[in-house]
Design an enzyme around this catalytic site. Structure first.
Site, PDB file in Angstrom:
ATOM      1  N   ASP A 260      13.408  14.005  -4.110  1.00  0.00           N
ATOM      2  CA  ASP A 260      14.506  13.929  -5.075  1.00  0.00           C
ATOM      3  C   ASP A 260      14.427  12.538  -5.686  1.00  0.00           C
ATOM      4  O   ASP A 260      14.785  11.540  -5.047  1.00  0.00           O
ATOM      5  CB  ASP A 260      15.840  14.153  -4.354  1.00  0.00           C
ATOM      6  CG  ASP A 260      17.023  14.296  -5.301  1.00  0.00           C
ATOM      7  OD1 ASP A 260      16.938  13.793  -6.434  1.00  0.00           O
ATOM      8  OD2 ASP A 260      18.035  14.904  -4.893  1.00  0.00           O
ATOM      9  N   HIS A 350      25.623  22.212  -0.300  1.00  0.00           N
ATOM     10  CA  HIS A 350      26.171  21.286  -1.299  1.00  0.00           C
ATOM     11  C   HIS A 350      26.495  22.059  -2.569  1.00  0.00           C
ATOM     12  O   HIS A 350      26.315  23.282  -2.648  1.00  0.00           O
ATOM     13  CB  HIS A 350      25.181  20.143  -1.592  1.00  0.00           C
ATOM     14  CG  HIS A 350      23.812  20.610  -1.996  1.00  0.00           C
ATOM     15  ND1 HIS A 350      23.539  21.160  -3.228  1.00  0.00           N
ATOM     16  CD2 HIS A 350      22.637  20.617  -1.310  1.00  0.00           C
ATOM     17  CE1 HIS A 350      22.251  21.460  -3.301  1.00  0.00           C
ATOM     18  NE2 HIS A 350      21.685  21.162  -2.150  1.00  0.00           N
ATOM     19  N   GLU A 387      20.853  22.517  -9.071  1.00  0.00           N
ATOM     20  CA  GLU A 387      20.045  22.182  -7.904  1.00  0.00           C
ATOM     21  C   GLU A 387      20.395  23.020  -6.668  1.00  0.00           C
ATOM     22  O   GLU A 387      20.893  22.472  -5.680  1.00  0.00           O
ATOM     23  CB  GLU A 387      20.195  20.693  -7.579  1.00  0.00           C
ATOM     24  CG  GLU A 387      21.640  20.193  -7.547  1.00  0.00           C
ATOM     25  CD  GLU A 387      21.737  18.718  -7.216  1.00  0.00           C
ATOM     26  OE1 GLU A 387      21.099  18.276  -6.232  1.00  0.00           O
ATOM     27  OE2 GLU A 387      22.441  17.996  -7.949  1.00  0.00           O
ATOM     28  N   ARG A 409      14.898  22.294  -1.941  1.00  0.00           N
ATOM     29  CA  ARG A 409      15.798  22.109  -3.070  1.00  0.00           C
ATOM     30  C   ARG A 409      14.948  21.979  -4.324  1.00  0.00           C
ATOM     31  O   ARG A 409      13.890  21.344  -4.298  1.00  0.00           O
ATOM     32  CB  ARG A 409      16.674  20.862  -2.890  1.00  0.00           C
ATOM     33  CG  ARG A 409      17.634  20.615  -4.043  1.00  0.00           C
ATOM     34  CD  ARG A 409      18.715  19.583  -3.737  1.00  0.00           C
ATOM     35  NE  ARG A 409      18.239  18.235  -3.545  1.00  0.00           N
ATOM     36  CZ  ARG A 409      18.151  17.619  -2.376  1.00  0.00           C
ATOM     37  NH1 ARG A 409      18.481  18.262  -1.257  1.00  0.00           N
ATOM     38  NH2 ARG A 409      17.717  16.379  -2.273  1.00  0.00           N
TER      39      ARG A 409
END
Length: 441
Positions: A260, A350, A387, A409
């Site tokens: 990321d 998330h 995401e 992810r």
């Protein structure tokens, strides 16, 4: 640092001053440098609201916006003065003359004059705008107001209304101009090159930080001196730590690597995540999870258009991921009950995305209701991340062993357009076939 045209900053200031009533004043402080080690400082990061309105990238400055009783507007910048000795040791300063010439403010003074001039600016104003979240600066504002109050017997008049400037600037920053979008498009392109480089350079036995170094190298090589945030380079089970930034473990054969990382260009951020096999070849289990996440991401992105919201995208994506996890045997039970119980959040832990701009998690109201749903309708010019992810740590004994340690992810940056969306993240491989082909090559 400034790469937006001057006209954009003038437009930003004009938009804020349009929100100000007559006979009011707004105060925006720059950031200060922070000491890292004795007499050296961390890399300077400007206060983003100050930068949005000024484009000025020196510390300890102050932007003052004034609107008189007749509605006429004026901008004043207080900044550090030219200083030959300081500039020998620390570098050149813009100074007051260039501040007016190059940054389009009406006038500029040295910071030493703030103490004298600010009480005069405040005297007689009906309303003061400043950011309430900056407690240190708020205390300074109150000190200036006390000075005005101390001169009441001499005819001074203290402002009666204090207004938080942060929500106003946040609303302005939420919708990007065409020049801001062009910068973010370029930040994404540079970041995409860095993710390509990471895939090409990755080898079993390397350390995560070595791949991080390759990413930072590619950023700087293309003009982005700084990352927009601390890069996450997470091999194997480290991918199941959402904000893992230690980046000091060895990359192992048959494990995935989640990266990321996004570049910052002229203050604007990219925020991209890619996940790929360390050895260049996905296992069947890794493929299954990866494809599910990729399909969920594309499903959400293709639904973006004006009027859409994160709440609607979450409903769509969560149902899709739930069905996928049931098909893989990771979740079990009645599908409708699993969806209503939000069981997908056992593995998708998330949010689906966030606003993006001068900050990675950019400012702007999501209009969250009591059920924590983000109801804000998308508008043309908004930029966001999408995401989705699936995280199955080694410690999760509720699933078959073959799934454990997999964390995936995939994240793109999306701008809302009149006809739907523009995916700014166009040059970073994401299909299984493209990733394996690039790593093999």
């Amino acid at each position: 640092m400034r790469q937006l045209p001057l006209s954009d900053y003038e437009l930003h200031r004009a938009a804020f001053m349009k929100k100000m009533p007559n006979n009011s004043i707004a105060l925006f402080p720059a950031a200060s440098e922070l000491t890292r080690s004795n007499d050296t400082e961390y890399a300077f990061c400007q206060n983003k609201n100050f930068f949005y309105l000024s484009g000025f990238n020196e510390p300890d400055a102050l932007l003052v916006l004034l609107k008189n009783a007749q509605g006429q507007c004026q901008s004043t910048l207080f900044s550090l003065p030219k200083d030959a000795l300081h500039e020998i040791w620390q570098g050149r300063r813009v100074g007051q003359i260039k501040a007016v010439q190059d940054y389009g403010v009406d006038e500029s003074f040295a910071v030493a004059e703030i103490t004298t001039l600010l009480p005069d600016y405040l005297d007689g104003k009906s309303q003061v705008f400043f950011g309430f979240s900056d407690h240190g600066f708020a205390a300074q504002v109150f000190d200036w107001l006390k000075q005005v109050k101390g001169n009441i017997r001499q005819g001074a008049k203290t402002p009666q209304h204090l207004t938080d400037a942060d929500p106003i600037v946040a609303e302005l920053r939420l919708v990007k101009t065409k020049n801001e979008l062009a910068l973010m498009r370029q930040a994404n392109y540079i970041s995409g090159l860095a993710h390509q480089r990471a895939m090409q350079k990755c080898q079993v036995g390397q350390f995560e930080y070595q791949i991080e170094a390759e990413i930072l190298h590619e950023f700087a090589r293309h003009g982005a001196r700084d990352p927009a945030y601390a890069s996450i380079v997470a091999g194997g089970d480290n991918a199941n730590i959402l904000h893992y930034t230690n980046n000091n473990d060895v990359l192992k054969n048959k494990e995935l690597l989640l990266i990321d990382a996004g570049a910052e260009l002229a203050g604007y951020a990219a925020d991209i995540t890619r996940t790929f096999p360390v050895n260049g070849q996905f296992s069947s289990e890794q493929k299954a999870i990866y494809q599910l996440v990729l399909d969920a991401k594309n499903l959400a992105i293709n639904a973006i258009k004006p009027g859409m919201s994160f709440a609607k995208l979450n409903t769509l994506t969560n149902a899709f991921l739930t069905q996928g996890l049931v098909d893989l045997g990771i979740l079990a039970g009645d599908l409708s009950e699993l969806i209503s119980d939000n069981k997908v959040k056992d593995y998708f832990i998330h949010g689906l995305g966030h606003w993006l701009g001068l900050d990675v998690h950019d400012v702007g109201d999501y209009q969250i209701n009591t059920d924590r749903e983000q109801l804000r309708a998308f508008e043309v010019g908004m930029v966001m991340t999408i995401e989705p992810g699936i995280y199955i740590p080694l410690s999760d004994h509720n699933v078959d062993e073959k799934w454990r340690g997999i964390g995936v992810r995939i994240e793109d940056n999306i701008a809302v357009t009149e006809n739907g969306f523009e995916n700014l993240t166009v040059n970073s491989p994401q299909t299984i076939e493209d990733i394996e082909a690039l790593m093999k090559a």
